[in-house]
Motif scaffolding. Structure first.
Motif, PDB file in Angstrom:
ATOM      1  N   TRP A 137     -46.530  32.770  30.430  1.00  0.00           N
ATOM      2  CA  TRP A 137     -45.606  31.889  31.152  1.00  0.00           C
ATOM      3  C   TRP A 137     -46.185  31.469  32.509  1.00  0.00           C
ATOM      4  CZ3 TRP A 137     -42.957  32.061  35.819  1.00  0.00           C
ATOM      5  CH2 TRP A 137     -41.996  31.070  35.990  1.00  0.00           C
ATOM      6  N   LEU A 138     -46.859  32.374  33.187  1.00  0.00           N
ATOM      7  CA  LEU A 138     -47.473  32.019  34.470  1.00  0.00           C
ATOM      8  C   LEU A 138     -48.526  30.931  34.283  1.00  0.00           C
ATOM      9  CD1 LEU A 138     -47.895  35.572  36.052  1.00  0.00           C
ATOM     10  CD2 LEU A 138     -46.217  33.816  36.678  1.00  0.00           C
ATOM     11  N   LEU A 139     -49.324  31.046  33.218  1.00  0.00           N
ATOM     12  CA  LEU A 139     -50.339  30.031  32.958  1.00  0.00           C
ATOM     13  C   LEU A 139     -49.696  28.704  32.570  1.00  0.00           C
ATOM     14  CD1 LEU A 139     -53.333  29.334  32.686  1.00  0.00           C
ATOM     15  CD2 LEU A 139     -53.247  30.174  30.324  1.00  0.00           C
ATOM     16  N   LEU A 140     -48.676  28.759  31.704  1.00  0.00           N
ATOM     17  CA  LEU A 140     -47.991  27.525  31.303  1.00  0.00           C
ATOM     18  C   LEU A 140     -47.266  26.884  32.484  1.00  0.00           C
ATOM     19  CD1 LEU A 140     -46.517  28.767  27.905  1.00  0.00           C
ATOM     20  CD2 LEU A 140     -48.372  27.109  28.207  1.00  0.00           C
ATOM     21  N   TRP A 141     -46.686  27.690  33.345  1.00  0.00           N
ATOM     22  CA  TRP A 141     -46.031  27.159  34.552  1.00  0.00           C
ATOM     23  C   TRP A 141     -47.047  26.455  35.440  1.00  0.00           C
ATOM     24  CZ3 TRP A 141     -46.816  29.551  39.561  1.00  0.00           C
ATOM     25  CH2 TRP A 141     -46.083  28.955  40.584  1.00  0.00           C
ATOM     26  N   ARG A 142     -48.255  27.008  35.521  1.00  0.00           N
ATOM     27  CA  ARG A 142     -49.293  26.392  36.335  1.00  0.00           C
ATOM     28  C   ARG A 142     -49.743  25.058  35.750  1.00  0.00           C
ATOM     29  NH1 ARG A 142     -51.229  26.359  41.467  1.00  0.00           N
ATOM     30  NH2 ARG A 142     -53.486  25.893  41.502  1.00  0.00           N
ATOM     31  N   GLN A 202     -40.984  23.065  31.658  1.00  0.00           N
ATOM     32  CA  GLN A 202     -41.655  22.774  30.392  1.00  0.00           C
ATOM     33  C   GLN A 202     -42.422  24.002  29.880  1.00  0.00           C
ATOM     34  OE1 GLN A 202     -44.249  19.377  30.508  1.00  0.00           O
ATOM     35  NE2 GLN A 202     -43.992  18.963  28.340  1.00  0.00           N
ATOM     36  N   GLY A 203     -42.981  24.780  30.795  1.00  0.00           N
ATOM     37  CA  GLY A 203     -43.658  26.013  30.378  1.00  0.00           C
ATOM     38  C   GLY A 203     -42.697  26.990  29.718  1.00  0.00           C
ATOM     39  N   GLY A 204     -41.468  27.054  30.251  1.00  0.00           N
ATOM     40  CA  GLY A 204     -40.461  27.912  29.646  1.00  0.00           C
ATOM     41  C   GLY A 204     -40.088  27.452  28.244  1.00  0.00           C
ATOM     42  N   LYS A 205     -39.995  26.117  28.058  1.00  0.00           N
ATOM     43  CA  LYS A 205     -39.677  25.594  26.727  1.00  0.00           C
ATOM     44  C   LYS A 205     -40.782  25.919  25.725  1.00  0.00           C
ATOM     45  CE  LYS A 205     -36.803  21.660  28.196  1.00  0.00           C
ATOM     46  NZ  LYS A 205     -36.676  20.176  28.184  1.00  0.00           N
TER      47      LYS A 205
END
Length: 326
Positions: free
Chosen positions: A198-203, A209-212
């Motif tokens: 999640w940290l990578l996707l949030w970045r 959108q990273g959460g989705k």
């Protein structure tokens, strides 16, 4: 284990008097003679359980060879018998010459005493060799005591451990414990990997959108575990390895569904093609006759289907105009 194979093993064990539970005892002593005496002491301790029907029998080295001190006492007894012809008069009356009987007794009495190592090396000792572990450390000898027909393993264990130098071994239980420990470690590492993902996707895509994207593999993993439970399949170590693949596949599908520069139909077709090729490989494993392989294949197969469905739902929940175009 498949029920048919388990039934065959149980029948073989019943007919042959062999226990396939992987549970046995280990005796330790400072010398070979002391080890034989320890085996004999244990056998006497377990005799009441055999009479009570909690144990059918045991196989220990003292049943094959006596300690050297007892062998020497036996030789003295044979010499005493040789000096008293009246002790074997019945054999003489059957037609065996007295000199022959006396010579045989004296010959047996003059035979050198055998150590445990020498006795185990004899051709007659083939069935007993696996029981002798030898000198595992300096001045530390060990042997295995086989247990047959246990109906109350816990009582047998507690009774045997009252004898000093006796240890209980449960090979199958130990392996199961190691598998459970590794499975639990893999589960905690997987939860940690979700946080890092999640940290990578949030970045890369932002928090929302990273959460989705992350919701797809998480929901697919939870759904896979639920389906396995509904089917009565335990989440073993190998199923946990399958969940690792399910999570990786789910992130790929979700990222592609939300960010690929193609139309909705093209993205759906791409995911369908990817799921089909993956599914063919792992669904075939689900039909394996080896339970762990079947569990692994079924876990990945169920996860792929759930990932595809969830990624498609996510893709159609976002208007097509919000997706980048090439």
């Amino acid at each position: 284990m498949p029920p048919g194979l388990l039934s065959q093993i149980q029948k073989i064990g019943t007919l042959g008097g062999t226990d396939f539970s992987g549970q046995y005892l280990v005796a330790e002593a400072a010398s070979e003679d002391a080890l034989l005496l320890k085996n004999a002491e244990l056998r006497r301790t377990l005799d009441p359980l055999i009479k009570q029907g909690k144990l059918k029998g045991i196989q220990s080295l003292d049943q094959f060879i006596l300690p050297t001190a007892e062998q020497n006492r036996l030789k003295q007894h044979l010499r005493a018998l040789a000096d008293k012809p009246g002790n074997y008069r019945a054999m003489y009356e059957l037609g065996i010459p007295e000199d022959t009987l006396k010579s045989a007794l004296l010959q047996a009495a003059d035979t050198p005493a055998l150590t445990l190592s020498d006795g185990i090396a004899l051709p007659l000792a083939q069935a007993w060799k696996p029981l002798y572990l030898g000198e595992v450390e300096p001045h530390r000898y060990a042997s295995v005591i086989r247990l047959n027909g246990m109906t109350d393993p816990e009582t047998v264990r507690k009774t045997a451990e009252t004898v000093p130098g006796i240890k209980w071994a449960d090979k199958r239980g130990r392996l199961n414990e190691l598998f459970r420990h590794t499975r639990n470690q893999a589960a905690w590492l997987k939860l940690s990997s979700y946080l890092l993902a999640w940290l990578l996707l949030w970045r890369l895509f932002g928090a929302r959108q990273g959460g989705k994207i992350l919701a797809v593999p998480v929901a697919a993993a939870v759904g896979t575990v639920a389906v396995l439970g509904w089917l009565g399949i335990p989440v073993s170590l190998f199923a946990m390895f399958g969940l690792l693949l399910v999570s990786a596949i789910g992130i790929d599908y979700a990222v592609y569904a939300l960010n690929a520069g193609h139309s909705t139909d093209a993205r759906l077709g791409g995911m369908l093609l990817a799921a089909l090729t993956t599914g063919i490989s792992f669904v075939l494993l689900a039909f394996s006759g080896t339970p762990v392989v079947a569990a692994f294949g079924m876990t990945v197969g169920i996860g792929v289907i759930l990932n595809l469905w969830l990624a498609a739902r996510l893709m159609y929940s976002v208007p097509d105009t919000q997706h980048p175009r090439r």
